[in-house]
Write a protein that holds these residues in place. Sequence first.
Motif, short mmCIF file in Angstrom:
data_model
loop_
_atom_site.label_atom_id
_atom_site.label_comp_id
_atom_site.label_asym_id
_atom_site.label_seq_id
_atom_site.Cartn_x
_atom_site.Cartn_y
_atom_site.Cartn_z
N ASP A 143 0.83 -1.21 0.00
CA ASP A 143 0.00 0.00 0.00
C ASP A 143 0.86 1.26 0.00
N SER A 197 -4.56 5.94 -5.77
CA SER A 197 -5.48 6.26 -4.69
C SER A 197 -5.87 4.99 -3.93
N GLU A 198 -6.50 5.16 -2.77
CA GLU A 198 -6.97 4.00 -2.01
C GLU A 198 -7.96 3.19 -2.84
N LYS A 199 -8.78 3.89 -3.62
CA LYS A 199 -9.75 3.18 -4.46
C LYS A 199 -9.04 2.35 -5.52
N ASP A 200 -8.01 2.93 -6.13
CA ASP A 200 -7.23 2.18 -7.13
C ASP A 200 -6.64 0.92 -6.52
N ASP A 228 -7.67 -0.71 -3.86
CA ASP A 228 -8.73 -1.67 -3.54
C ASP A 228 -9.15 -2.47 -4.78
N VAL A 229 -9.22 -1.79 -5.92
CA VAL A 229 -9.60 -2.48 -7.15
C VAL A 229 -8.55 -3.49 -7.55
N ARG A 282 -6.48 -4.97 -5.59
CA ARG A 282 -6.51 -6.09 -4.63
C ARG A 282 -7.67 -7.03 -4.92
N SER A 283 -8.80 -6.48 -5.28
CA SER A 283 -9.97 -7.32 -5.58
C SER A 283 -9.73 -8.19 -6.80
#
Length: 404
Positions: free
Chosen positions: A381, A390-393, A395-396, A398-399
């Motif tokens: 991270d 970004s945190e959203k990027d 998270d995507v 990671r998913s």
Amino acid sequence: MKTDEQDRPDVALRGIRVIEMGQLIAGPFAGKTLGEFGADVIKIEPPGAGDPLRNWRMLKEGTSVWWQVQSRNKRSIALDLRSPEGQDIARQLIASADVLIENFRPGTLESWGMGWDVLSELNPGLIMLRISGYGQTGPYRDLPGFGAIGEAMGGLRHLTGEPGRVPVRCGISIGDTLAALHGTIGVLTALHHRKVNGGKGQVIDVALNEAVLNVMESLIPEYSAFGAVREAAGSALPGISPSNAYRCVDGYVLIAGNGDSIFKRLMQTIGRDDLAEDPGLADNAGRTKRVVELDAAIGVWTATKTVVEVLDALGQARVPAGKVYTVADIVADPHYRARDMIVSQTTRDGYALDVPGVVPKLMGTPGTIRSSAPGLGDDTDNVLAQLGLSEKDVDVLRSKGVIA
């Protein structure tokens, strides 16, 4: 991406960023060495199991204690290099790096869109260390190669062991380590060249078998000049006499009595003044012709004494000698402790571990252990945030399993 400590003037490689893609031994050992002298080493590992070395040999708290040494001073990012997104992130990291280390089979990075042509255009100052079994060119380039095979092809295995018996390994992965050290020399040389010649990077091509061959001393010229094929000689050093292991009452000692004046002192110590004054033994050539006789004379003397008695006597005579150490002997030896070669390192699991110190010893810019070995993906991270994701990027990614 550098740490505050990297800004200190006594950090030799301050400001140098290394991306390590290698696994197991050769590439990571080079990364370890650079990291100990201040380079910011970001290790890319595959999500899931990570570098296989995490699970090699003896495990404590689920992780190899070897890993704790090999990966200290590094940051870990878990990234799937087989995915397009993972390859894109890797290219972003490499774009701002000084050094890339990889020890995949030749052609692997090219298949991921990260060959030298691509990366050098992206980062003209990049220094790329490539360690492989047989190098990036030549008829064997595509064959899989491990350190043990490099030791065999480099001529080392033929010389290890007792005469007439099966060749043996030296007990460690010496071929990998030799390749890593040659690679480290190459990186440091290329960094200097880049600094004084306009900032241009280059590829360093290290083959495991060539790294071994490079330390084989007189092997090639003796064959060229005399057709001599050097053979295994057990614990002796052929052509250098006397230099061998000798049995004592309670173990073995190595005695190197091959200097002219040292030889005289050795013979006087063992009560063989006749050999000390023999004009035929005044130089190495004469001693080599009579090495069996000399080894027997020394062996008769050591066989009646303990290791300590032998070492005390030879120490007083200024004859180089040493006990064949086990790891228990090494850890108990005060000299290793005095030179910070056995140090305590606290792992991220919270337990203290004795580990080897840093070599070589630089007086002005000493190597250090700044951080313990990371868990898989510990720094993912943080590294991605520094790339601007970004945190959203994150998270995507990671998913999708691109990162972990």
